[in-house]
Design a protein around this motif. Structure first.
Motif, PDB file in Angstrom:
ATOM      1  N   VAL A 188       0.842  -1.202   0.000  1.00 11.70           N
ATOM      2  CA  VAL A 188       0.000   0.000   0.000  1.00 11.70           C
ATOM      3  C   VAL A 188       0.875   1.249   0.000  1.00 11.70           C
ATOM      4  O   VAL A 188       0.576   2.230  -0.696  1.00 11.70           O
ATOM      5  CB  VAL A 188      -0.950  -0.007   1.219  1.00 11.70           C
ATOM      6  N   LEU A 189       1.969   1.208   0.737  1.00 11.68           N
ATOM      7  CA  LEU A 189       2.867   2.364   0.788  1.00 11.68           C
ATOM      8  C   LEU A 189       3.592   2.591  -0.531  1.00 11.68           C
ATOM      9  O   LEU A 189       4.055   3.697  -0.802  1.00 11.68           O
ATOM     10  CB  LEU A 189       3.880   2.196   1.922  1.00 11.68           C
ATOM     11  N   ALA A 190       3.686   1.555  -1.352  1.00  9.06           N
ATOM     12  CA  ALA A 190       4.359   1.693  -2.650  1.00  9.06           C
ATOM     13  C   ALA A 190       3.458   2.330  -3.709  1.00  9.06           C
ATOM     14  O   ALA A 190       3.927   2.711  -4.763  1.00  9.06           O
ATOM     15  CB  ALA A 190       4.831   0.326  -3.134  1.00  9.06           C
ATOM     16  N   THR A 191       2.170   2.457  -3.429  1.00  4.44           N
ATOM     17  CA  THR A 191       1.251   3.080  -4.393  1.00  4.44           C
ATOM     18  C   THR A 191       1.444   4.589  -4.386  1.00  4.44           C
ATOM     19  O   THR A 191       1.938   5.158  -3.415  1.00  4.44           O
ATOM     20  CB  THR A 191      -0.213   2.743  -4.055  1.00  4.44           C
ATOM     21  N   PRO A 192       1.051   5.271  -5.456  1.00  2.00           N
ATOM     22  CA  PRO A 192       1.285   6.712  -5.532  1.00  2.00           C
ATOM     23  C   PRO A 192       0.307   7.575  -4.721  1.00  2.00           C
ATOM     24  O   PRO A 192       0.392   8.788  -4.763  1.00  2.00           O
ATOM     25  CB  PRO A 192       1.126   7.012  -7.030  1.00  2.00           C
ATOM     26  N   GLN A 193      -0.607   6.978  -3.966  1.00  2.00           N
ATOM     27  CA  GLN A 193      -1.545   7.797  -3.188  1.00  2.00           C
ATOM     28  C   GLN A 193      -0.863   8.359  -1.941  1.00  2.00           C
ATOM     29  O   GLN A 193       0.065   7.760  -1.403  1.00  2.00           O
ATOM     30  CB  GLN A 193      -2.783   7.003  -2.823  1.00  2.00           C
ATOM     31  N   THR A 194      -1.361   9.494  -1.501  1.00  2.00           N
ATOM     32  CA  THR A 194      -0.786  10.128  -0.321  1.00  2.00           C
ATOM     33  C   THR A 194      -1.335   9.455   0.932  1.00  2.00           C
ATOM     34  O   THR A 194      -2.330   8.728   0.881  1.00  2.00           O
ATOM     35  CB  THR A 194      -1.148  11.630  -0.283  1.00  2.00           C
ATOM     36  N   SER A 195      -0.689   9.722   2.043  1.00  2.00           N
ATOM     37  CA  SER A 195      -1.148   9.132   3.301  1.00  2.00           C
ATOM     38  C   SER A 195      -2.522   9.670   3.687  1.00  2.00           C
ATOM     39  O   SER A 195      -3.332   8.946   4.264  1.00  2.00           O
ATOM     40  CB  SER A 195      -0.134   9.404   4.411  1.00  2.00           C
ATOM     41  N   ARG A 196      -2.782  10.926   3.359  1.00  2.00           N
ATOM     42  CA  ARG A 196      -4.096  11.510   3.671  1.00  2.00           C
ATOM     43  C   ARG A 196      -5.212  10.776   2.933  1.00  2.00           C
ATOM     44  O   ARG A 196      -6.242  10.457   3.518  1.00  2.00           O
ATOM     45  CB  ARG A 196      -4.119  12.989   3.316  1.00  2.00           C
ATOM     46  N   THR A 197      -5.015  10.504   1.650  1.00  2.00           N
ATOM     47  CA  THR A 197      -6.057   9.799   0.902  1.00  2.00           C
ATOM     48  C   THR A 197      -6.218   8.365   1.394  1.00  2.00           C
ATOM     49  O   THR A 197      -7.329   7.833   1.402  1.00  2.00           O
ATOM     50  CB  THR A 197      -5.760   9.792  -0.606  1.00  2.00           C
ATOM     51  N   PHE A 198      -5.133   7.758   1.856  1.00  2.00           N
ATOM     52  CA  PHE A 198      -5.214   6.406   2.399  1.00  2.00           C
ATOM     53  C   PHE A 198      -6.050   6.381   3.676  1.00  2.00           C
ATOM     54  O   PHE A 198      -6.938   5.547   3.840  1.00  2.00           O
ATOM     55  CB  PHE A 198      -3.802   5.865   2.647  1.00  2.00           C
ATOM     56  N   VAL A 199      -5.798   7.315   4.576  1.00  2.00           N
ATOM     57  CA  VAL A 199      -6.528   7.373   5.840  1.00  2.00           C
ATOM     58  C   VAL A 199      -7.992   7.736   5.596  1.00  2.00           C
ATOM     59  O   VAL A 199      -8.902   7.126   6.178  1.00  2.00           O
ATOM     60  CB  VAL A 199      -5.859   8.369   6.811  1.00  2.00           C
ATOM     61  N   VAL A 200      -8.235   8.708   4.735  1.00  2.00           N
ATOM     62  CA  VAL A 200      -9.614   9.118   4.457  1.00  2.00           C
ATOM     63  C   VAL A 200     -10.376   7.993   3.778  1.00  2.00           C
ATOM     64  O   VAL A 200     -11.566   7.775   4.063  1.00  2.00           O
ATOM     65  CB  VAL A 200      -9.625  10.418   3.616  1.00  2.00           C
ATOM     66  N   SER A 201      -9.717   7.249   2.891  1.00  2.00           N
ATOM     67  CA  SER A 201     -10.406   6.129   2.241  1.00  2.00           C
ATOM     68  C   SER A 201     -10.740   5.034   3.243  1.00  2.00           C
ATOM     69  O   SER A 201     -11.802   4.409   3.153  1.00  2.00           O
ATOM     70  CB  SER A 201      -9.572   5.572   1.094  1.00  2.00           C
ATOM     71  N   LYS A 202      -9.878   4.800   4.215  1.00  2.00           N
ATOM     72  CA  LYS A 202     -10.190   3.838   5.276  1.00  2.00           C
ATOM     73  C   LYS A 202     -11.383   4.321   6.098  1.00  2.00           C
ATOM     74  O   LYS A 202     -12.283   3.551   6.433  1.00  2.00           O
ATOM     75  CB  LYS A 202      -8.982   3.636   6.197  1.00  2.00           C
ATOM     76  N   LEU A 203     -11.405   5.615   6.410  1.00  2.00           N
ATOM     77  CA  LEU A 203     -12.502   6.184   7.191  1.00  2.00           C
ATOM     78  C   LEU A 203     -13.819   6.087   6.437  1.00  2.00           C
ATOM     79  O   LEU A 203     -14.845   5.673   6.990  1.00  2.00           O
ATOM     80  CB  LEU A 203     -12.187   7.644   7.539  1.00  2.00           C
ATOM     81  N   PHE A 204     -13.816   6.427   5.155  1.00  2.00           N
ATOM     82  CA  PHE A 204     -15.031   6.315   4.352  1.00  2.00           C
ATOM     83  C   PHE A 204     -15.465   4.865   4.184  1.00  2.00           C
ATOM     84  O   PHE A 204     -16.658   4.571   4.112  1.00  2.00           O
ATOM     85  CB  PHE A 204     -14.859   6.978   2.989  1.00  2.00           C
TER      86      PHE A 204
END
Length: 167
Positions: free
Chosen positions: A35-51
């Motif tokens: 997951v960390l190797a993907t180009p998404q930022t940490s903010r989008t990762f956390v927000v996507s988990k929250l959603f």
């Protein structure tokens, strides 16, 4: 009533399980590096988990809250008196108690590598937060600062002030 309490407990348990496994399960399965190797930022990762958590909980929350409307939609089924007040009280209770549970669970899930540690820490914090105001009178008058902190930071005080303002 009884069904509202059962509904709250089910939603709280599902929110507890989803939030405490949000990040730690990926870490335990060694998928976190991928997951960390993907180009998404940490903010989008956390927000996507929250959603994702809110999406999973939406069916559990919305369907029972809309159940009083069956009295208007199905012929022969009567709507109970006071259903609007009960609906609003249950909705406010869910809005006050569940989001802090989700946020604390997600925090400890990101903080600890193991899901069991995240669950234990979340459970401890939530017990102090939810049960603490009821234990404050047992402490005595020497703990005025703790009494003020626990009572005014408790979701019970929030829900009570919302209910008082509505009446």
């Amino acid at each position: 009533g009884f069904f509202a309490a059962v509904h709250f407990v089910i939603v709280a348990l599902v929110a507890f399980l989803l939030s405490t496994t949000a990040f730690s399960a990926a870490s335990e399965q060694r998928a976190f590096e991928l997951v960390l190797a993907t180009p998404q930022t940490s903010r989008t990762f956390v927000v996507s988990k929250l959603f994702g958590i809110f999406k999973a909980l939406s069916v559990l929350v919305v369907v029972p809250l809309l159940s009083p409307l069956w009295g208007f939609l199905i012929p022969g089924v009567r709507a109970e008196a006071g259903w609007v007040v009960r609906l609003l009280m249950e909705a406010v209770t869910l809005l006050v108690f569940i989001p802090p549970l989700i946020l604390v669970g997600m925090y400890f899930s990101a903080r600890f590598r193991h899901t069991q540690k995240a669950m234990a820490a979340t459970l401890l914090v939530m017990l102090v937060w939810y049960v603490g105001p009821f234990l404050v009178p047992a402490i005595g008058s020497s703990a005025d600062a703790w009494r003020i902190l626990l009572i005014f930071q408790s979701p019970f005080a929030w829900a009570g002030s919302i209910y008082d303002g509505a009446s």
